[in-house]
Scaffold this active site. Structure first.
Site, short mmCIF file in Angstrom:
data_model
loop_
_atom_site.label_atom_id
_atom_site.label_comp_id
_atom_site.label_asym_id
_atom_site.label_seq_id
_atom_site.Cartn_x
_atom_site.Cartn_y
_atom_site.Cartn_z
N ASP A 335 6.36 7.27 18.29
CA ASP A 335 7.11 6.74 17.14
C ASP A 335 7.28 5.23 17.20
OD1 ASP A 335 7.45 9.03 15.63
OD2 ASP A 335 9.18 9.68 16.77
N ILE A 341 10.29 1.92 15.46
CA ILE A 341 11.56 2.56 15.12
C ILE A 341 12.53 1.58 14.47
CG2 ILE A 341 11.37 4.42 16.80
CD1 ILE A 341 13.37 2.92 18.59
N TYR A 419 12.96 14.18 12.14
CA TYR A 419 13.91 14.09 13.25
C TYR A 419 14.77 12.85 13.16
CZ TYR A 419 14.14 16.98 17.43
OH TYR A 419 14.47 17.94 18.35
N TYR A 421 17.01 10.25 15.71
CA TYR A 421 17.37 9.80 17.05
C TYR A 421 18.51 8.82 16.90
CZ TYR A 421 12.82 11.68 18.36
OH TYR A 421 11.76 12.51 18.57
N HIS A 469 8.67 21.63 22.12
CA HIS A 469 8.18 20.25 22.24
C HIS A 469 9.06 19.49 23.22
CE1 HIS A 469 11.25 20.28 19.09
NE2 HIS A 469 11.56 19.07 19.54
N ASP A 478 14.53 -4.90 31.90
CA ASP A 478 14.16 -6.13 32.60
C ASP A 478 15.41 -6.57 33.36
OD1 ASP A 478 13.41 -8.61 33.44
OD2 ASP A 478 12.82 -9.36 31.47
CU LIG Z 1 13.40 18.26 19.76
#
Ligand SMILES: [Cu+2]
Length: 671
Positions: A335, A341, A419, A421, A469, A478
């Protein structure tokens, strides 16, 4: 951000209106580009005739200055007005740092991807290069165009008609990265393949009606359907998958009101993109590819800001699926590398996504034509009560000391097709940092015949299979613990064999091993040994004699189940390990390489680490792979309750005592 016109060429880097009037303070070198700077960068490229009218802009973002041009935040004791902080006047070097844009663009007629660095300070192009042998990521406009051309393709329409679907405008088309599965005759093209879903009613959940077996291969440069594959129809599942409040059936009415009130306002202080909260100091950034970026995370201790992390972001997000059937086996997504994103980021709504006294940040990105646009309320900043910080009851004295924990939450939420996130960074008063992703949205479906099941997914509604999945986030950390020169240690806990040194058999101890070269620093979690990793500064000692360190403590995690030789594993080699350490290189930013779209694999971490560079007592980058394993459940349908995954960074020898000892008791008379 306030819309301001930037006239490139100001010698002091400050912002001026077209009439030369100063309209705002000079920007901090790490501030994201604003709309005026995006526009200026694109104008300069057009003026220099490096860009054709057909060019498609993937991203126009800040070309981040070199580390030696940036200082960490100012301690709170030092006087600093908003303007001074914004102008970086606390850091005399900051005002002299040139502003530069890093531009990625596609020239579809040349089937080419270009990268440019544009100086906004000198109004000129600093570098321009054709990136050989890559396929640039899919832009939002291309994604939308791909839907249009797929819906209107005669072969797709014929396939829909064979399925009794006569309204192509009700078909949802998802453009998926084809990875290394393109047919040999398409190898030279920039192509995606499609998954189709059907909205019977305009307010239906399209994932309830996956159209089985009809797939288009679309050339994005030509913006044309190259071929259509039809594996044969499976009837559409009968359900609607509706989840909106208006269609979910009777709603509960038994929740009593819960308000979060901060009558004196929130406890954080925002100056431009700089945030100060409790003893934490950090800056926010944002890119089209990574979304939220955290810069110069430091902790104020004894009147100075001690660096902890130079830069933190989610650098890749990879989702492999388990179903091996034709085309279903092609389902995997990068993605971040294939799309970005930042461009998928939601505009958040007050009282819905975050609760309480919220400070939102708008972000500005470039569209495909290089025009700036704003995602309003893209980043959410707020405080949360987080339960108990510490407590002890002294039975003899009959006294209790209790402190409640407060955390600072910085978050953004993306929608990647089906989806969501939701990505959270939490900063705590005990100097720990937590990362959490909440996974929600709609599981990806395929249609199965009535009564059919599969071991590669769960039937979540009649004739609706949600494939198993995984989700892998690659966190690029960093690190800069008390400075740039750090060493990473792996710490396992081992039982001491019974014997004279362990007569009772109870003994155990941590065993600390430095990771000296890149080949030694490709590690997986081992919860039964309590494995964690310390990022330490060997050049410093705490008052107690410890090397100041932060430890990375894994949460639940998993590795990819795809075979090591599988094409998808080759492309996502970073997900075969949980921890990688590399020496800092400014151009090593993305763990599956700069251009994962249609890349056969091997780029990024596996390529860089072949050099087996030393990583001890030097400027290092930690790459943590966070895997969320998703064996689908009926309860995930029709929209899934948020699942969580994350990890923690805690100080370990960084302080000489509990750094939250000075937190005051709650004002309640009972505490
Ligand atoms: Cu999932």
């Amino acid at each position: 951000m306030v819309a301001r016109q930037h006239v490139a060429g100001d010698d002091d880097g400050s912002l001026r209106a077209a009439d030369g009037r100063r309209v705002g303070p000079a920007r901090h070198p790490l501030d994201p580009l604003d709309a005026g700077e995006i526009r200026a960068a694109v104008e300069i490229l057009r003026r220099e005739r490096l860009v054709t009218p057909a060019a498609r802009f993937v991203s126009v973002s800040l070309n981040e200055p070199a580390k030696d041009q940036i200082a960490f935040a100012v301690p709170v004791g030092r006087p600093s007005t908003d303007q001074a902080a914004n102008a970086g006047q606390s850091d005399p070097r900051a005002a002299a740092v040139p502003r530069e844009a890093f531009v990625v663009l596609l020239e579809p007629r040349q089937h080419a991807t270009y990268e440019a660095v544009v100086s906004l300070t000198t109004s000129s192009v600093s570098s321009w290069r054709l990136v050989p042998d890559v396929r640039g990521p899919v832009t939002l406009a291309e994604y939308a165009e791909c839907e249009r051309v797929t819906r209107s393709d005669p072969q797709v329409r014929a396939g829909l008609e064979r399925r009794g679907l006569t309204a192509p405008e009700q078909v949802l088309v998802e453009a998926w990265g084809i990875g290394s599965f393109a047919a040999p005759e398409d190898a030279g093209r920039r192509v995606v393949w499609t998954l189709l879903f059907y909205r019977e009613r305009p307010d239906d959940n399209p994932y309830a009606k996956p159209i089985y077996g009809l797939h288009a291969i679309v050339d994005l440069d030509e913006m044309a359907v190259v071929r259509v594959e039809d594996l044969g129809a499976v009837p559409l599942p009968p359900g609607s998958g509706a989840y909106a409040a208006s269609r979910a059936g009777p709603l509960r009415d038994d929740l009593s009101p819960l308000g979060i009130v901060q009558p004196q306002g929130p406890g954080f202080d925002v100056r431009g993109w700089e945030i100060r909260w409790q003893r934490w100091r950090l800056r926010l950034g944002f890119t089209a590819r990574e979304g939220l970026v955290l810069h110069t995370i430091g902790y104020e201790d004894g009147g100075r800001v001690r660096p902890v992390i130079w830069r933190a972001s989610v650098a890749e997000l990879f989702i492999p699926y388990a179903d091996p059937r034709p085309f279903q086996g092609w389902r995997n997504a990068f993605d971040i590398g294939e799309y970005g994103i930042g461009i998928m980021t939601n505009s958040l709504q007050l009282g819905c996504d975050c609760l309480g006294e919220i400070r939102y940040f708008d972000v500005e990105l470039a569209d495909q034509n290089g025009e700036p646009y704003t995602i309003r309320q893209a980043i959410c900043l707020h405080e949360e009560d987080s339960g108990l910080l510490w407590k002890h009851f002294d039975a003899a004295l009959q006294t209790t000391e209790t402190r409640r924990s407060r955390r600072l939450v910085i978050s953004f939420i993306i929608t990647a097709g089906n989806y969501e996130y939701a990505i959270y960074w939490y900063f705590y008063q005990d100097a720990s940092i937590e990362f959490e992703v909440k996974l929600t949205g709609i599981v990806l479906t395929s249609a199965v015949a009535p009564g059919e099941a599969s071991e590669f997914g769960t039937v979540v509604a009649p004739q609706t299979l949600a494939a198993h999945h995984q989700h892998f986030l690659s966190l690029r950390l960093d690190m800069a613990v008390d400075g740039l020169r750090n060493t990473v240690y792996e710490v396992d806990t081992e039982a001491v064999p019974p014997g004279p040194a362990n007569p009772l058999g109870n003994a155990f101890r941590p065993v600390k091993r430095p990771l000296r070269r890149e080949s030694e620093a490709q590690r997986v979690i081992d919860p039964l040994r309590g494995r964690h990793w310390l990022v330490a500064n060997p050049g410093h000692r705490s008052g107690l004699g410890h090397e100041p360190a932060y430890k990375l403590i894994p949460g639940s995690n998993v590795l990819a189940f795809s075979h090591p030789d599988a094409p998808v594993t080759q492309r996502a080699a970073f997900a075969t390990k949980h921890l990688w350490v590399t020496p800092y290189q400014p151009d090593e930013r993305f763990p599956a390489g700069d251009y994962p779209n249609q890349h056969p694999g091997g780029a990024g971490l596996p390529a860089w680490t072949k050099a087996d560079r030393p990583i001890e007592n030097t400027d290092i980058v930690l790459w943590y792979t966070l895997g969320a394993h998703h064996i689908t459940r009926p309860e995930d349908w029709p929209v899934m309750p948020a699942d969580r995954a994350g990890f923690t960074l805690k100080p370990a020898g960084f302080f000489d005592r509990n750094p939250a000892l000075d937190v005051a008791p709650s004002p309640s008379p009972h505490c």
